[in-house]
Motif scaffolding. Sequence first.
Motif, mmCIF file in Angstrom:
data_model
loop_
_atom_site.group_PDB
_atom_site.id
_atom_site.type_symbol
_atom_site.label_atom_id
_atom_site.label_comp_id
_atom_site.label_asym_id
_atom_site.label_seq_id
_atom_site.Cartn_x
_atom_site.Cartn_y
_atom_site.Cartn_z
ATOM 1 N N GLY A 78 0.799 -1.222 0.000
ATOM 2 C CA GLY A 78 0.000 0.000 0.000
ATOM 3 C C GLY A 78 0.830 1.270 0.000
ATOM 4 O O GLY A 78 0.346 2.336 0.357
ATOM 5 N N ILE A 79 2.082 1.154 -0.394
ATOM 6 C CA ILE A 79 2.967 2.319 -0.468
ATOM 7 C C ILE A 79 2.990 2.807 -1.913
ATOM 8 O O ILE A 79 3.058 2.011 -2.845
ATOM 9 C CB ILE A 79 4.401 1.939 -0.045
ATOM 10 C CG1 ILE A 79 4.417 1.397 1.374
ATOM 11 C CG2 ILE A 79 5.344 3.135 -0.184
ATOM 12 C CD1 ILE A 79 5.748 0.769 1.758
ATOM 13 N N ASN A 80 2.959 4.114 -2.105
ATOM 14 C CA ASN A 80 3.104 4.680 -3.442
ATOM 15 C C ASN A 80 4.319 5.599 -3.425
ATOM 16 O O ASN A 80 4.280 6.664 -2.810
ATOM 17 C CB ASN A 80 1.850 5.455 -3.856
ATOM 18 C CG ASN A 80 1.965 6.011 -5.263
ATOM 19 O OD1 ASN A 80 3.016 5.951 -5.889
ATOM 20 N ND2 ASN A 80 0.878 6.567 -5.760
ATOM 21 N N PRO A 81 5.410 5.204 -4.093
ATOM 22 C CA PRO A 81 6.613 6.035 -4.080
ATOM 23 C C PRO A 81 6.485 7.281 -4.954
ATOM 24 O O PRO A 81 7.393 8.091 -5.013
ATOM 25 C CB PRO A 81 7.690 5.095 -4.620
ATOM 26 C CG PRO A 81 6.947 4.158 -5.500
ATOM 27 C CD PRO A 81 5.602 3.982 -4.864
ATOM 28 N N GLY A 82 5.375 7.422 -5.623
ATOM 29 C CA GLY A 82 5.143 8.575 -6.492
ATOM 30 C C GLY A 82 4.645 8.125 -7.854
ATOM 31 O O GLY A 82 5.147 7.151 -8.419
ATOM 32 N N ASP A 83 3.654 8.830 -8.352
ATOM 33 C CA ASP A 83 3.067 8.466 -9.642
ATOM 34 C C ASP A 83 4.068 8.567 -10.792
ATOM 35 O O ASP A 83 3.926 7.879 -11.805
ATOM 36 C CB ASP A 83 1.851 9.349 -9.936
ATOM 37 C CG ASP A 83 0.704 9.087 -8.976
ATOM 38 O OD1 ASP A 83 0.680 7.993 -8.356
ATOM 39 O OD2 ASP A 83 -0.164 9.976 -8.838
ATOM 40 N N VAL A 84 5.087 9.382 -10.637
ATOM 41 C CA VAL A 84 6.087 9.559 -11.685
ATOM 42 C C VAL A 84 6.783 8.244 -12.045
ATOM 43 O O VAL A 84 7.216 8.048 -13.169
ATOM 44 C CB VAL A 84 7.113 10.652 -11.281
ATOM 45 C CG1 VAL A 84 7.955 10.199 -10.099
ATOM 46 C CG2 VAL A 84 8.002 11.028 -12.459
ATOM 47 N N PHE A 85 6.855 7.294 -11.087
ATOM 48 C CA PHE A 85 7.530 6.013 -11.337
ATOM 49 C C PHE A 85 6.647 5.015 -12.074
ATOM 50 O O PHE A 85 7.137 4.050 -12.631
ATOM 51 C CB PHE A 85 8.013 5.394 -10.015
ATOM 52 C CG PHE A 85 9.066 6.228 -9.341
ATOM 53 C CD1 PHE A 85 10.344 6.313 -9.868
ATOM 54 C CD2 PHE A 85 8.768 6.932 -8.191
ATOM 55 C CE1 PHE A 85 11.318 7.088 -9.251
ATOM 56 C CE2 PHE A 85 9.733 7.701 -7.557
ATOM 57 C CZ PHE A 85 11.003 7.786 -8.097
ATOM 58 N N GLU A 86 5.339 5.208 -12.045
ATOM 59 C CA GLU A 86 4.375 4.369 -12.764
ATOM 60 C C GLU A 86 4.402 2.901 -12.353
ATOM 61 O O GLU A 86 4.235 2.011 -13.181
ATOM 62 C CB GLU A 86 4.559 4.515 -14.280
ATOM 63 C CG GLU A 86 4.344 5.929 -14.762
ATOM 64 C CD GLU A 86 4.439 6.073 -16.264
ATOM 65 O OE1 GLU A 86 4.227 5.085 -16.996
ATOM 66 O OE2 GLU A 86 4.728 7.198 -16.713
ATOM 67 N N TYR A 87 4.597 2.629 -11.048
ATOM 68 C CA TYR A 87 4.537 1.250 -10.557
ATOM 69 C C TYR A 87 3.111 0.728 -10.630
ATOM 70 O O TYR A 87 2.176 1.432 -10.242
ATOM 71 C CB TYR A 87 5.005 1.151 -9.095
ATOM 72 C CG TYR A 87 6.497 1.173 -8.914
ATOM 73 C CD1 TYR A 87 7.251 0.032 -9.157
ATOM 74 C CD2 TYR A 87 7.136 2.324 -8.487
ATOM 75 C CE1 TYR A 87 8.623 0.041 -8.974
ATOM 76 C CE2 TYR A 87 8.510 2.338 -8.311
ATOM 77 C CZ TYR A 87 9.248 1.193 -8.556
ATOM 78 O OH TYR A 87 10.599 1.211 -8.376
ATOM 79 N N SER A 88 2.938 -0.494 -11.104
ATOM 80 C CA SER A 88 1.631 -1.148 -11.019
ATOM 81 C C SER A 88 1.583 -2.034 -9.780
ATOM 82 O O SER A 88 0.510 -2.450 -9.347
ATOM 83 C CB SER A 88 1.329 -1.956 -12.287
ATOM 84 O OG SER A 88 2.348 -2.881 -12.550
#
Length: 165
Positions: free
Chosen positions: A147-157
């Motif tokens: 549930g961690i989001n390192p930032g939308d810029v990285f575009e992790y799915s």
Amino acid sequence: MKKDRGKVWLGVAGIVVNAEGKWLVVKKKYSGLKGVWSLPAGFVQIGETADEAIVREVVEETGIHCEVTGLIGFRTGVIREEISDNMAIFCCTLPSEGQIIQIQEEEISEARWLSVEEIVNSGASSVMLEEMACHELIQHQLYKKEGINPGDVFEYSAYKLFYNK
């Protein structure tokens, strides 16, 4: 047919522990692990995380459904001075006891729950399995945080962090 995995491999293995403290082990029908007890293991596929890969591999090889609780170790080596062979080793538990082992007969000759003492004293365990069974690894695992989001810029799915609490 042998798959071309390139020169950098990422494999996974899982120490699946039941309520009695026994580990799920398998005997492969191929490779250097043929006929010796080893951990359920395999390679990470495109589009999956390493922890998802071990859950899939355990089910494929043994029919047992498990959940990853943490990362216990990381094995890394170089084969013939050219292939980087890496393996993430996860700690897993059972969401429900009483599951019946159903082996994948193409790859696995046998699967069984063994105590740590049986693994260490059998004389039929892989070097890695025996080494890991000699230590109380479960208390030293790195725990999973989702549930961690390192930032939308990285575009992790998918993104998960394993760390020491």
